[in-house]
Design an enzyme around this catalytic site. Structure first.
Site, PDB file in Angstrom:
ATOM      1  N   GLY A 241       0.857  -1.197   0.000  1.00 48.10           N
ATOM      2  CA  GLY A 241       0.000   0.000   0.000  1.00 48.10           C
ATOM      3  C   GLY A 241       0.887   1.239   0.000  1.00 48.10           C
ATOM      4  O   GLY A 241       0.529   2.287   0.528  1.00 48.10           O
TER       5      GLY A 241
ATOM      6  N   GLN B 142      -1.861   7.407   0.964  1.00 52.72           N
ATOM      7  CA  GLN B 142      -1.583   8.638   1.724  1.00 52.72           C
ATOM      8  C   GLN B 142      -0.421   8.445   2.701  1.00 52.72           C
ATOM      9  O   GLN B 142       0.483   9.262   2.777  1.00 52.72           O
ATOM     10  CB  GLN B 142      -2.844   9.087   2.490  1.00 52.72           C
ATOM     11  CG  GLN B 142      -2.663  10.449   3.139  1.00 52.72           C
ATOM     12  CD  GLN B 142      -3.699  10.745   4.219  1.00 52.72           C
ATOM     13  OE1 GLN B 142      -4.603   9.952   4.475  1.00 52.72           O
ATOM     14  NE2 GLN B 142      -3.559  11.886   4.855  1.00 52.72           N
TER      15      GLN B 142
ATOM     16  N   ARG C 225      -1.588  -0.041  -7.453  1.00 54.00           N
ATOM     17  CA  ARG C 225      -1.553   1.116  -8.336  1.00 54.00           C
ATOM     18  C   ARG C 225      -0.209   1.256  -9.021  1.00 54.00           C
ATOM     19  O   ARG C 225       0.775   0.647  -8.622  1.00 54.00           O
ATOM     20  CB  ARG C 225      -1.700   2.411  -7.525  1.00 54.00           C
ATOM     21  CG  ARG C 225      -2.976   2.630  -6.857  1.00 54.00           C
ATOM     22  CD  ARG C 225      -3.016   4.109  -6.458  1.00 54.00           C
ATOM     23  NE  ARG C 225      -3.574   4.273  -5.139  1.00 54.00           N
ATOM     24  CZ  ARG C 225      -3.673   5.443  -4.528  1.00 54.00           C
ATOM     25  NH1 ARG C 225      -3.236   6.534  -5.103  1.00 54.00           N
ATOM     26  NH2 ARG C 225      -4.207   5.528  -3.335  1.00 54.00           N
TER      27      ARG C 225
ATOM     28  N   ASP D 129      -0.758  -7.627  -5.524  1.00 57.80           N
ATOM     29  CA  ASP D 129      -2.094  -7.649  -4.911  1.00 57.80           C
ATOM     30  C   ASP D 129      -1.985  -8.450  -3.619  1.00 57.80           C
ATOM     31  O   ASP D 129      -1.752  -9.667  -3.655  1.00 57.80           O
ATOM     32  CB  ASP D 129      -3.091  -8.312  -5.881  1.00 57.80           C
ATOM     33  CG  ASP D 129      -4.504  -8.322  -5.303  1.00 57.80           C
ATOM     34  OD1 ASP D 129      -4.674  -7.930  -4.123  1.00 57.80           O
ATOM     35  OD2 ASP D 129      -5.428  -8.725  -6.032  1.00 57.80           O
TER      36      ASP D 129
ATOM     37  N   TYR E 232     -15.755  -0.507   8.400  1.00 58.75           N
ATOM     38  CA  TYR E 232     -14.327  -0.208   8.572  1.00 58.75           C
ATOM     39  C   TYR E 232     -13.923  -0.410  10.046  1.00 58.75           C
ATOM     40  O   TYR E 232     -12.933  -1.083  10.347  1.00 58.75           O
ATOM     41  CB  TYR E 232     -14.091   1.239   8.132  1.00 58.75           C
ATOM     42  CG  TYR E 232     -12.694   1.767   8.323  1.00 58.75           C
ATOM     43  CD1 TYR E 232     -11.622   1.252   7.599  1.00 58.75           C
ATOM     44  CD2 TYR E 232     -12.444   2.825   9.201  1.00 58.75           C
ATOM     45  CE1 TYR E 232     -10.345   1.762   7.758  1.00 58.75           C
ATOM     46  CE2 TYR E 232     -11.171   3.347   9.363  1.00 58.75           C
ATOM     47  CZ  TYR E 232     -10.123   2.812   8.646  1.00 58.75           C
ATOM     48  OH  TYR E 232      -8.861   3.328   8.804  1.00 58.75           O
TER      49      TYR E 232
HETATM   50  P1  NAD Z   1      -4.905   4.854   1.151  1.00 52.91           P
HETATM   51  O1  NAD Z   1      -6.226   4.455   0.657  1.00 52.91           O
HETATM   52  O2  NAD Z   1      -4.415   6.236   0.864  1.00 52.91           O
HETATM   53  O3  NAD Z   1      -3.785   3.846   0.633  1.00 52.91           O
HETATM   54  C1  NAD Z   1      -3.983   2.460   0.588  1.00 52.91           C
HETATM   55  C2  NAD Z   1      -3.125   1.917  -0.531  1.00 52.91           C
HETATM   56  O4  NAD Z   1      -3.334   0.506  -0.581  1.00 52.91           O
HETATM   57  C3  NAD Z   1      -3.495   2.467  -1.917  1.00 52.91           C
HETATM   58  O5  NAD Z   1      -2.360   2.970  -2.572  1.00 52.91           O
HETATM   59  C4  NAD Z   1      -4.086   1.269  -2.642  1.00 52.91           C
HETATM   60  O6  NAD Z   1      -3.820   1.257  -4.043  1.00 52.91           O
HETATM   61  C5  NAD Z   1      -3.386   0.115  -1.938  1.00 52.91           C
HETATM   62  N1  NAD Z   1      -4.128  -1.142  -2.080  1.00 52.91           N
HETATM   63  C6  NAD Z   1      -5.472  -1.320  -2.016  1.00 52.91           C
HETATM   64  N2  NAD Z   1      -5.785  -2.598  -2.234  1.00 52.91           N
HETATM   65  C7  NAD Z   1      -4.618  -3.254  -2.425  1.00 52.91           C
HETATM   66  C8  NAD Z   1      -4.302  -4.602  -2.690  1.00 52.91           C
HETATM   67  N3  NAD Z   1      -5.252  -5.535  -2.828  1.00 52.91           N
HETATM   68  N4  NAD Z   1      -2.986  -4.933  -2.815  1.00 52.91           N
HETATM   69  C9  NAD Z   1      -2.020  -3.998  -2.706  1.00 52.91           C
HETATM   70  N5  NAD Z   1      -2.265  -2.705  -2.468  1.00 52.91           N
HETATM   71  C10 NAD Z   1      -3.554  -2.334  -2.325  1.00 52.91           C
HETATM   72  O7  NAD Z   1      -4.892   4.592   2.738  1.00 52.91           O
HETATM   73  P2  NAD Z   1      -4.015   5.316   3.846  1.00 52.91           P
HETATM   74  O8  NAD Z   1      -4.746   6.520   4.299  1.00 52.91           O
HETATM   75  O9  NAD Z   1      -2.615   5.438   3.389  1.00 52.91           O
HETATM   76  O10 NAD Z   1      -4.156   4.258   5.025  1.00 52.91           O
HETATM   77  C11 NAD Z   1      -3.189   3.243   5.235  1.00 52.91           C
HETATM   78  C12 NAD Z   1      -3.618   2.440   6.448  1.00 52.91           C
HETATM   79  O11 NAD Z   1      -3.742   3.304   7.593  1.00 52.91           O
HETATM   80  C13 NAD Z   1      -4.981   1.755   6.316  1.00 52.91           C
HETATM   81  O12 NAD Z   1      -4.953   0.526   7.010  1.00 52.91           O
HETATM   82  C14 NAD Z   1      -5.916   2.704   7.023  1.00 52.91           C
HETATM   83  O13 NAD Z   1      -7.046   2.033   7.524  1.00 52.91           O
HETATM   84  C15 NAD Z   1      -5.039   3.187   8.152  1.00 52.91           C
HETATM   85  N6  NAD Z   1      -5.495   4.463   8.689  1.00 52.91           N
HETATM   86  C16 NAD Z   1      -5.420   5.603   7.948  1.00 52.91           C
HETATM   87  C17 NAD Z   1      -5.866   6.796   8.490  1.00 52.91           C
HETATM   88  C18 NAD Z   1      -5.811   8.091   7.697  1.00 52.91           C
HETATM   89  O14 NAD Z   1      -6.284   9.124   8.183  1.00 52.91           O
HETATM   90  N7  NAD Z   1      -5.234   8.075   6.499  1.00 52.91           N
HETATM   91  C19 NAD Z   1      -6.389   6.838   9.787  1.00 52.91           C
HETATM   92  C20 NAD Z   1      -6.490   5.649  10.505  1.00 52.91           C
HETATM   93  C21 NAD Z   1      -6.005   4.466   9.963  1.00 52.91           C
HETATM   94  N1  SER Z   2      -9.024   8.773   8.627  1.00 53.26           N
HETATM   95  C1  SER Z   2      -9.719   7.530   8.740  1.00 53.26           C
HETATM   96  C2  SER Z   2     -11.075   7.625   8.171  1.00 53.26           C
HETATM   97  O1  SER Z   2     -11.658   8.688   8.245  1.00 53.26           O
HETATM   98  C3  SER Z   2      -9.795   7.094  10.173  1.00 53.26           C
HETATM   99  O2  SER Z   2      -9.420   5.778  10.219  1.00 53.26           O
HETATM  100  O3  SER Z   2     -11.571   6.649   7.681  1.00 53.26           O
END
Ligand code: NAD
Ligand code: SER
Length: 325
Positions: free
Chosen positions: A23, A27, A51, A67, A157
């Site tokens: 991933g 972000q 991606r 994947d 989620y």
């Molecule tokens: P994001 O959606 O920006 O990035 C996720 C990445 O995973 C994407 O680039 C996507 O292409 C990739 N992906 C999706 N399916 C896939 C697959 N089958 N195989 C390989 N890659 C795949 O998410 P993020 O914001 O970077 O979040 C990362 C983690 O942090 C997640 O577990 C999310 O739940 C957790 N999280 C994020 C936040 C936040 O505010 N961003 C807050 C709490 C928890």
């Molecule tokens: N930033 C995340 C969301 O809003 C929290 O896990 O889904």
């Protein structure tokens, strides 16, 4: 003499790790990959995603198209690349998850189980998997929500994150897989776009303020949520992963906290830099998700166990965001 020895020892421990970030184009993934490459060396950190490779990580180290749902392919990569640690970031976030609950459950759960199984089989040294404030539900305390409390999530989620926390705990106790986790708050960043969360308004608002000087917010003005600026989140992640195992008392997932604010408060902060900025409110389905989460969390256990402390507050985060967008 003692300093020289400590330095060499630390370097040796770090240099033998081979890290897979799944991933890596999301972000968090982009910034985490860049920081891990700075610490461990570009070639020792393999970025993986479904991606196309993100422009910011291109040329900084190896990239594989992968994947995470394809367990055999993942297993082959882990063996072929000599992986010792995995950071699993692939997931479907809260707002997108409500549009496709089955897919969110399937991806968020199966990706974790695939990684934990391979970690067990290949005896990987450490796994990182993030949970979220979304584990908490309407029956959890709204303010300073404790590490352990009533947890009844109402989004798919949140359900997937809570179940995931217990899988991490299970694999640690049953199979000695050293998997570590924290419940990220909403993360604020400008390098790569957010992936469909309820807290994304706190990023959109900066782009709208810079480009149009106005923003129509999908949450109510008084919706307080826990948030964190991404440099703090990246540092927290790496500090947790580098902490000595005996310091980790929580094997589900740690509460971590930094900044708590509402749309009204962030708009007031932006107006200090862009006085003509205006905000309107048009709450949508994401309001119910936000209303089910706490307004702040108590992260005293993370502070005590591995020394967590945030650096950015609302004012310093907003200033950096506006300077960099
Ligand atoms: P994001 O959606 O920006 O990035 C996720 C990445 O995973 C994407 O680039 C996507 O292409 C990739 N992906 C999706 N399916 C896939 C697959 N089958 N195989 C390989 N890659 C795949 O998410 P993020 O914001 O970077 O979040 C990362 C983690 O942090 C997640 O577990 C999310 O739940 C957790 N999280 C994020 C936040 C936040 O505010 N961003 C807050 C709490 C928890
Ligand atoms: N930033 C995340 C969301 O809003 C929290 O896990 O889904």
């Amino acid at each position: 003499m003692a300093i020289g020895f400590t330095f060499t020892f630390t370097y040796k421990i770090m240099s033998k790790e081979k890290i897979l970030v799944i991933g890596a184009c999301g972000q968090i993934g982009v910034e985490l990959t860049l920081e891990l490459r700075r610490l461990y060396g570009g070639t020792n950190v393999i970025a993986a995603d479904l991606r196309e490779e993100n422009e910011l990580i291109k040329g900084t180290g190896p990239y594989v198209s992968l994947d995470v749902m394809n367990k055999e392919m993942l297993h082959v990569q882990v063996i072929r690349q000599g992986i010792t640690q995995i950071y699993l970031l692939a997931a479907i976030l809260s707002a997108t998850g409500e549009k496709n609950p089955n897919l969110a459950w399937h991806l968020n759960m199966q990706s974790l189980l695939n990684v934990l199984d391979i970690a067990k089989e290949e005896k990987l040294t450490r796994i990182f998997w993030p949970s979220s404030i979304a584990v908490f539900g309407p029956t959890s305390p709204k303010k300073n929500c404790p590490q352990q409390t009533v947890i009844e999530p109402v989004t798919v989620y949140g359900i997937s994150k809570y179940a995931g926390e217990f899988w991490c705990n299970y694999y640690f106790h049953r199979y000695a897989v050293d998997v570590r986790s924290m419940r990220y708050p909403g993360l604020i960043s400008y390098k790569s776009s957010p992936g469909g969360g309820t807290t994304d308004y706190a990023i959109e608002i900066f782009y709208a303020a810079r480009e149009e000087k106005k923003y129509n917010c999908f949450l109510r003005e008084d919706t307080y949520l826990p948030m964190m600026y991404i440099p703090d989140a990246i540092r927290a992640t790496i500090e947790l992963m580098q902490a000595d195992a005996e310091k980790i008392s929580v094997r589900t997932s740690y509460n971590v906290s930094a900044i708590n604010f509402s749309p009204n408060e962030i708009a007031t902060e932006i107006k200090k830099h862009i006085p003509e900025f205006t905000i309107t409110y048009q709450p949508d389905y994401r309001q119910a998700i936000a209303d089910s989460w706490p307004q702040s969390v108590d992260d005293s256990v993370a502070r005590k166990d591995w020394g967590w402390k945030e650096e950015f507050n609302l004012a310093t985060m907003a200033k950096e965001m506006l300077n960099n967008i």
